[in-house]
Motif scaffolding. Structure first.
Motif, short mmCIF file in Angstrom:
data_model
loop_
_atom_site.label_atom_id
_atom_site.label_comp_id
_atom_site.label_asym_id
_atom_site.label_seq_id
_atom_site.Cartn_x
_atom_site.Cartn_y
_atom_site.Cartn_z
N ASN A 164 10.51 -33.92 8.15
CA ASN A 164 11.07 -33.37 7.02
C ASN A 164 12.41 -32.84 7.39
O ASN A 164 12.58 -32.09 8.39
CB ASN A 164 10.21 -31.76 6.65
N LYS A 166 15.03 -31.16 6.56
CA LYS A 166 15.39 -29.99 6.30
C LYS A 166 14.99 -29.10 7.79
O LYS A 166 15.84 -28.44 8.32
CB LYS A 166 14.82 -28.94 5.09
N ALA A 167 13.93 -29.15 8.11
CA ALA A 167 13.32 -28.73 9.37
C ALA A 167 14.06 -29.19 10.58
O ALA A 167 14.42 -28.33 11.39
CB ALA A 167 11.87 -28.71 9.64
N SER A 170 17.75 -27.87 10.80
CA SER A 170 17.60 -26.29 11.33
C SER A 170 17.30 -26.54 13.00
O SER A 170 18.14 -25.70 13.60
CB SER A 170 16.52 -25.70 10.69
N ILE A 171 16.35 -27.34 13.57
CA ILE A 171 16.18 -27.44 14.68
C ILE A 171 17.42 -27.99 15.60
O ILE A 171 17.81 -27.50 16.52
CB ILE A 171 14.91 -28.16 15.00
N LYS A 174 20.30 -25.51 16.02
CA LYS A 174 19.78 -24.60 17.10
C LYS A 174 20.04 -25.25 18.46
O LYS A 174 20.51 -24.62 19.32
CB LYS A 174 18.44 -23.99 16.90
N SER A 204 11.82 -27.73 23.29
CA SER A 204 11.43 -29.11 22.65
C SER A 204 10.68 -28.71 21.17
O SER A 204 10.15 -27.88 21.12
CB SER A 204 10.23 -29.62 23.54
N ALA A 205 10.88 -29.68 20.40
CA ALA A 205 10.15 -29.59 19.12
C ALA A 205 9.32 -30.80 19.06
O ALA A 205 9.98 -31.86 18.99
CB ALA A 205 11.33 -29.44 18.00
N HIS A 206 8.15 -30.69 18.68
CA HIS A 206 7.10 -31.58 18.49
C HIS A 206 6.93 -31.91 17.08
O HIS A 206 6.57 -31.00 16.52
CB HIS A 206 5.97 -31.49 19.13
N PHE A 207 6.96 -33.11 16.52
CA PHE A 207 6.46 -33.26 14.99
C PHE A 207 5.30 -34.48 15.30
O PHE A 207 5.55 -35.96 15.42
CB PHE A 207 7.64 -34.00 14.51
N PRO A 208 4.13 -33.97 15.20
CA PRO A 208 2.84 -35.03 15.56
C PRO A 208 2.69 -35.50 14.16
O PRO A 208 3.05 -35.33 13.20
CB PRO A 208 1.77 -34.08 16.01
#
Lengths: 253, 263
Positions: A164, A166-167, A170-171, A174, A204-208
């Protein structure tokens, strides 16, 4: 050489406006390549030597334009390459925020070659207002066309579905406040990770569970370790975060 | 593991912390009864947010150790807001041992996204643990927060100083300031409907830097009730009770006075 194109649909106009705004954030100059089927916006990296595109934006003509006509340099090469200022284009196209009836862009010669933007605004039921902007352009001669070659896309190590936006936007915004570079990595299981690090914070941002189109077969040396390690094999790349942060903005507007 | 806690729906904590982030660093103290966040490096003012353990869905703290450390509050607040305004993420905080980083793990409720973060912590010289609350022991008034916010806005914005007066006789509680535009004064009677508690053991008048009081207005907007208390030293205490659903958190604000009693 001739070029004339008209857009009448509001979503197409909005898209065009957003693209021009994003382009202006990447660089001051851009090359417009006009062909019979597609319009290309090409921004090159500012290094000497064979230029590689930093941004390559392809717009299919029949999707955007109601009317479209191009007569290129000659019959064999029915294309036109123009260099222009992204800031001027973004500024002119910002008018598309208002109630616009039609938007025309054409190549003209007003003392010097220009891209002329003609926008017809709906000021009332009977009266309409027309705004005309001339953006000076430099015609790029055929001998330089090789500099703007289409990049090859087959040496990617991983092709993974984007989550996504949009997410992501935002991430990434930041993360931009925190670090200078973004580490993008993906593994075979469809897990995309965005990371930034400084000596104070590591984020860290994880998108599984994303769809994988292709994963580095033959590019990574497989070790003789267990299957578990195999799953964790990651492909990663480190990019300048400021450049990445502009892309999701266009796609989510 | 010295401290770990989990919380779902921390929007109010996020908003409160954001509105008190006037300085880069904050001192975190996970206590048995809840988590206390105090801003660092403030000279005449002390600001703390207190999050009782009831606000958390899970709260564990090693009560034998006196756990205290410093983190960059600006970064912490930014990360708490990483999913932006949507998403109702849940948060897990942990602090392993002295000197380890503060770890945060957040899961976005709707999208399948996990964010994990480690923020470096710094040691704090555990200075004097004076209880500021004990200093403000003479006079106290508890009033609806929205009323106090409105009254503070009525005072002259350009004035540098505000005078605060507690008295056992009418008008009971007065705030006044004088600026170039003139004098403005606000009186609150102890019999007013918005006043829950009024106690004046000793009539006291103190002067404060108005800017210091105005700083707290932003977070006061989230509060339901405010307790104003003073003591002999002139230290002014403002305790804000902030309700969210059925839970409650607090912000405490202490300001030193400019000069003493007597006009």
């Amino acid at each position: 050489m001739k070029f004339r194109a008209v857009i009448t649909e509001a979503p197409a106009m909005r898209d065009f406006m957003n693209i021009s705004l994003s382009l202006s954030k990447f660089s001051k100059d851009c090359v417009l390549r006009i062909t019979a089927r597609k319009l290309y916006f090409i921004i090159s990296e500012e290094e000497s030597g064979p230029r590689r595109p930093l941004v390559w934006c392809e717009l299919p003509v029949n999707f955007y334009f109601k009317e479209y006509n191009v007569v290129g340099v000659n019959e064999q090469y029915n294309e036109i390459y123009l260099e222009f200022s992204t800031v001027l284009l973004a500024r002119s196209l910002s008018i598309l925020k208002q109630n616009v009836k039609s938007f025309k862009i054409k190549l003209t010669n007003k003392e010097s070659p220009c891209l002329t933007v003609e926008i017809e605004l709906m000021a009332g039921e009977i009266i309409s207002r027309q705004v005309v902007h001339d953006i000076p352009v430099e015609v790029i001669s055929r001998k330089h066309w090789a500099d703007y070659e289409e990049p090859r896309f087959d040496d990617f190590h991983v092709s993974i579905q984007m989550p996504n936006l949009k997410a992501v936007r935002s991430i990434v915004e930041k993360m931009r406040n925190i670090g200078h570079s973004l580490i993008v990595s993906a593994n075979k299981n469809g897990r995309l990770t965005l990371q930034t690090k400084t000596n104070i914070v590591s984020l860290s941002a994880h998108f599984p569970d994303l769809g994988i189109k292709s994963f580095a077969v033959g590019h990574i040396t497989t070790t003789n370790s267990d299957d578990e390690d195999d799953v964790n094999q990651n492909v990663r790349s480190i990019v300048d975060i400021k450049k990445v942060s502009h892309v999701p903005v266009w796609a989510t507007n | 593991m010295l401290f770990c806690a989990e919380i779902t729906d921390f929007k109010i904590i996020q908003n409160v912390l954001r509105s008190i982030t006037m300085k880069d660093f904050a001192i975190l103290r996970p206590l048995a009864e809840g988590l206390k966040v105090t801003l660092d490096e403030m000279k005449c003012v002390e600001t703390s947010a207190y999050i009782p353990k009831e606000m958390f869905s899970m709260y564990h703290v090693d009560t034998i150790e006196n756990i205290i450390f410093k983190v960059n509050l600006k970064i912490l607040v930014d990360i708490l807001n990483i999913f932006g305004d949507d998403g109702n993420p849940n948060l897990k905080l942990s602090y392993n041992s002295e000197g380890s980083p503060l770890c945060l793990v957040m899961n976005h409720n709707e999208e399948n996204i996990t964010v994990d973060c480690e923020i470096r912590t710094m040691n704090v010289e555990d200075g004097s643990s004076i209880s500021l609350a004990e200093e403000c022991d003479l006079n106290k008034m508890v009033i609806d927060a929205n009323i106090l916010v409105e009254l503070l806005h009525r005072l002259d914005n350009n004035a540098d100083e505000v005078t605060l007066k507690f008295s056992p006789d009418p008008p009971y509680f007065t705030l006044c300031c004088s600026g170039i535009a003139g004098e403005s004064e606000v009186n609150i009677s102890k019999n007013s409907e918005s006043v829950r508690i009024f106690q004046c053991k000793v009539p006291l008048t103190f002067h404060y830097h108005f800017g210091n009081i105005r700083q707290i207005l932003k977070v006061m907007g989230y509060a339901n009730k405010v307790a104003i208390s003073t003591g002999e030293s002139g230290l002014l205490g403002l305790q804000l009770a902030i309700n969210s659903d059925e839970k409650q958190m607090f912000v405490e604000y202490y300001v030193t006075s400019l000069y003493g009693d007597g006009d």
